[in-house]
Design a protein around this motif. Sequence first.
Motif, PDB file in Angstrom:
ATOM      1  N   MET A   2      66.520  55.374  58.371  1.00 43.13           N
ATOM      2  CA  MET A   2      65.346  54.726  57.771  1.00 43.13           C
ATOM      3  C   MET A   2      64.247  55.740  57.447  1.00 43.13           C
ATOM      4  O   MET A   2      63.735  55.754  56.310  1.00 43.13           O
ATOM      5  N   PRO A   3      63.835  56.608  58.382  1.00 43.94           N
ATOM      6  CA  PRO A   3      62.837  57.619  58.017  1.00 43.94           C
ATOM      7  C   PRO A   3      63.287  58.529  56.884  1.00 43.94           C
ATOM      8  O   PRO A   3      62.478  58.889  56.018  1.00 43.94           O
ATOM      9  N   VAL A   4      64.569  58.912  56.879  1.00 42.42           N
ATOM     10  CA  VAL A   4      65.070  59.753  55.787  1.00 42.42           C
ATOM     11  C   VAL A   4      64.976  59.000  54.473  1.00 42.42           C
ATOM     12  O   VAL A   4      64.545  59.553  53.452  1.00 42.42           O
ATOM     13  N   PHE A   5      65.368  57.738  54.479  1.00 37.28           N
ATOM     14  CA  PHE A   5      65.281  56.925  53.271  1.00 37.28           C
ATOM     15  C   PHE A   5      63.844  56.860  52.758  1.00 37.28           C
ATOM     16  O   PHE A   5      63.589  56.998  51.554  1.00 37.28           O
ATOM     17  N   LEU A   6      62.892  56.660  53.654  1.00 36.54           N
ATOM     18  CA  LEU A   6      61.502  56.468  53.260  1.00 36.54           C
ATOM     19  C   LEU A   6      60.810  57.755  52.832  1.00 36.54           C
ATOM     20  O   LEU A   6      59.904  57.728  51.993  1.00 36.54           O
ATOM     21  N   MET A   7      61.213  58.890  53.398  1.00 38.56           N
ATOM     22  CA  MET A   7      60.444  60.124  53.184  1.00 38.56           C
ATOM     23  C   MET A   7      61.174  61.217  52.418  1.00 38.56           C
ATOM     24  O   MET A   7      60.582  62.271  52.138  1.00 38.56           O
ATOM     25  N   HIS A   8      62.449  61.023  52.057  1.00 39.25           N
ATOM     26  CA  HIS A   8      63.192  62.134  51.458  1.00 39.25           C
ATOM     27  C   HIS A   8      62.612  62.557  50.107  1.00 39.25           C
ATOM     28  O   HIS A   8      62.565  63.746  49.789  1.00 39.25           O
ATOM     29  N   THR A   9      62.163  61.607  49.298  1.00 37.37           N
ATOM     30  CA  THR A   9      61.622  61.985  47.990  1.00 37.37           C
ATOM     31  C   THR A   9      60.297  62.723  48.132  1.00 37.37           C
ATOM     32  O   THR A   9      60.001  63.640  47.351  1.00 37.37           O
ATOM     33  N   ILE A  10      59.504  62.338  49.111  1.00 36.87           N
ATOM     34  CA  ILE A  10      58.204  62.982  49.319  1.00 36.87           C
ATOM     35  C   ILE A  10      58.393  64.447  49.685  1.00 36.87           C
ATOM     36  O   ILE A  10      57.766  65.343  49.095  1.00 36.87           O
ATOM     37  N   PHE A  11      59.267  64.721  50.651  1.00 34.44           N
ATOM     38  CA  PHE A  11      59.456  66.097  51.101  1.00 34.44           C
ATOM     39  C   PHE A  11      60.223  66.933  50.075  1.00 34.44           C
ATOM     40  O   PHE A  11      59.929  68.123  49.897  1.00 34.44           O
ATOM     41  N   ALA A  12      61.205  66.329  49.416  1.00 34.07           N
ATOM     42  CA  ALA A  12      61.952  67.076  48.397  1.00 34.07           C
ATOM     43  C   ALA A  12      61.031  67.485  47.254  1.00 34.07           C
ATOM     44  O   ALA A  12      61.099  68.619  46.749  1.00 34.07           O
ATOM     45  N   ALA A  13      60.154  66.571  46.842  1.00 37.94           N
ATOM     46  CA  ALA A  13      59.205  66.890  45.764  1.00 37.94           C
ATOM     47  C   ALA A  13      58.239  67.985  46.198  1.00 37.94           C
ATOM     48  O   ALA A  13      57.883  68.874  45.414  1.00 37.94           O
ATOM     49  N   GLY A  14      57.806  67.930  47.466  1.00 41.71           N
ATOM     50  CA  GLY A  14      56.897  68.946  47.975  1.00 41.71           C
ATOM     51  C   GLY A  14      57.519  70.334  47.974  1.00 41.71           C
ATOM     52  O   GLY A  14      56.896  71.312  47.540  1.00 41.71           O
ATOM     53  N   VAL A  15      58.759  70.423  48.441  1.00 44.57           N
ATOM     54  CA  VAL A  15      59.455  71.714  48.468  1.00 44.57           C
ATOM     55  C   VAL A  15      59.702  72.219  47.058  1.00 44.57           C
ATOM     56  O   VAL A  15      59.545  73.413  46.765  1.00 44.57           O
ATOM     57  N   ARG A  16      60.083  71.321  46.152  1.00 49.09           N
ATOM     58  CA  ARG A  16      60.311  71.715  44.760  1.00 49.09           C
ATOM     59  C   ARG A  16      59.027  72.280  44.146  1.00 49.09           C
ATOM     60  O   ARG A  16      59.056  73.311  43.459  1.00 49.09           O
ATOM     61  N   SER A  17      57.906  71.637  44.423  1.00 52.55           N
ATOM     62  CA  SER A  17      56.633  72.102  43.880  1.00 52.55           C
ATOM     63  C   SER A  17      56.265  73.482  44.416  1.00 52.55           C
ATOM     64  O   SER A  17      55.790  74.343  43.670  1.00 52.55           O
ATOM     65  N   VAL A  18      56.509  73.699  45.711  1.00 54.71           N
ATOM     66  CA  VAL A  18      56.201  75.007  46.318  1.00 54.71           C
ATOM     67  C   VAL A  18      57.063  76.093  45.693  1.00 54.71           C
ATOM     68  O   VAL A  18      56.570  77.182  45.338  1.00 54.71           O
ATOM     69  N   LEU A  19      58.358  75.818  45.541  1.00 55.52           N
ATOM     70  CA  LEU A  19      59.260  76.811  44.949  1.00 55.52           C
ATOM     71  C   LEU A  19      58.858  77.152  43.514  1.00 55.52           C
ATOM     72  O   LEU A  19      58.895  78.321  43.105  1.00 55.52           O
ATOM     73  N   LEU A  20      58.469  76.146  42.754  1.00 54.25           N
ATOM     74  CA  LEU A  20      58.047  76.397  41.380  1.00 54.25           C
ATOM     75  C   LEU A  20      56.738  77.177  41.334  1.00 54.25           C
ATOM     76  O   LEU A  20      56.544  78.025  40.452  1.00 54.25           O
ATOM     77  N   LYS A  21      55.853  76.895  42.280  1.00 53.91           N
ATOM     78  CA  LYS A  21      54.570  77.608  42.321  1.00 53.91           C
ATOM     79  C   LYS A  21      54.768  79.100  42.531  1.00 53.91           C
ATOM     80  O   LYS A  21      53.993  79.917  42.010  1.00 53.91           O
ATOM     81  N   ILE A  22      55.810  79.462  43.312  1.00 56.22           N
ATOM     82  CA  ILE A  22      56.030  80.888  43.579  1.00 56.22           C
ATOM     83  C   ILE A  22      57.067  81.492  42.625  1.00 56.22           C
ATOM     84  O   ILE A  22      57.557  82.601  42.837  1.00 56.22           O
ATOM     85  N   GLY A  23      57.403  80.720  41.585  1.00 59.13           N
ATOM     86  CA  GLY A  23      58.228  81.249  40.511  1.00 59.13           C
ATOM     87  C   GLY A  23      59.729  81.204  40.728  1.00 59.13           C
ATOM     88  O   GLY A  23      60.487  81.861  40.008  1.00 59.13           O
ATOM     89  N   ILE A  24      60.196  80.404  41.681  1.00 60.93           N
ATOM     90  CA  ILE A  24      61.637  80.295  41.930  1.00 60.93           C
ATOM     91  C   ILE A  24      62.204  79.128  41.120  1.00 60.93           C
ATOM     92  O   ILE A  24      61.796  77.981  41.305  1.00 60.93           O
ATOM     93  N   THR A  25      63.134  79.414  40.233  1.00 61.23           N
ATOM     94  CA  THR A  25      63.747  78.377  39.398  1.00 61.23           C
ATOM     95  C   THR A  25      65.268  78.334  39.537  1.00 61.23           C
ATOM     96  O   THR A  25      65.919  77.581  38.819  1.00 61.23           O
ATOM     97  N   ASN A  26      65.820  79.113  40.447  1.00 59.46           N
ATOM     98  CA  ASN A  26      67.262  79.142  40.652  1.00 59.46           C
ATOM     99  C   ASN A  26      67.767  77.773  41.119  1.00 59.46           C
ATOM    100  O   ASN A  26      67.267  77.220  42.116  1.00 59.46           O
ATOM    101  N   ILE A  27      68.768  77.236  40.415  1.00 54.79           N
ATOM    102  CA  ILE A  27      69.261  75.888  40.715  1.00 54.79           C
ATOM    103  C   ILE A  27      69.834  75.803  42.122  1.00 54.79           C
ATOM    104  O   ILE A  27      69.584  74.828  42.859  1.00 54.79           O
TER     105      ILE A  27
END
Length: 344
Positions: free
Chosen positions: A279-304
């Motif tokens: 249940m916690p994974v279901f509720l929060m996975h998009t929030i944390f995944a989006a946060g990590v994606r944003s951080v990686l893009l901010k530091i210029g990492i685009t590797n798939i």
Amino acid sequence: MSGKGGETVEKKRIYFIDNVKIIAIFFVALGHLLMGLYDAGIFTENTYPETFVSILYLFHVPLFFICSGFIYQRMTVKQDFKDYSKNILKKLLALGIPYVVFVSATYVLKIIFSSSVNSVNSKGLISLLISARTAPYWFLYVLFIFFVLNPIMKNGADAVIRLIIAIALFMVFDYFPPTYLPQYFDHIITVVRYNAVWFILGMFTAHFRLERYFTKSGGLLFVIFVFLILFVINNRYYFRGYNLFFGFLACAGIISFIGKLSDREKNPKALSFLAKYTMPVFLMHTIFAAGVRSVLLKIGITNIIIHLGAGLAASFILPIIAAMVMEKIHLDFLYAPTKYIKIK
């Protein structure tokens, strides 16, 4: 344990259902991650695995509805309207509080980090809550509707009639999409009619104890599903009811395969741990995944590959850590309110 009128309710943990939910949440998180990476421009038109994502959407959410319907039918006894009302109130708390909390949190975060996320909310919070369009939280909204509209199946005829009606509604709306409905309700009606068949199928399976046959079949249905999917991909052959037909094969195959591997009496500690936090994974996975994606893009990492690995890790590890911290300070009320609010 017996209820009134000789009805029996089982309270024993159903381990194979726990394990199916773990598989389902993995594919849900993966599907959202892949779509998020595409929206962020990390995947291009040529590299995005569109067919694979389409296949995921045939069964990952239906699996959750099947599991929910199965547990509801197997472990709930309703004797009269009073008991029904109490049960609905419990579901309202259990699903409604997480729904409001996490839709609101997503709304606020998208406003705060509007320059870093894929989409910005153009509608107000109340509109989002009413329309149930925020992924993946619409699942909670629709699941509550199913609990309200579906009393426990009392006999075989009741079960068969309900399943036939659910299939008929699925097919009718497949031919006649509800484009005439008000804007706020078209999405709700669409997801209700599409997913009702899976919830009722879960109840149907529990009522007739069909899991005994699924577990005996091992991976046979799963092999058939994989073969037919490969055939369709190769030939690009689609037809009315395609989603229903292949969704059923996929769900039946996965459930039979997991059921065959699962022990009825115990579950490995690792799987029990993961099942506790679905249940916690279901509720929060998009929030944390989006946060990590944003951080990686901010530091210029685009590797798939880096984005996929970091995104999957963030989708599971960070929600589990957050849930464990929330348990310590009793903020787990936000995703498990009935742990604190008892309705007798």
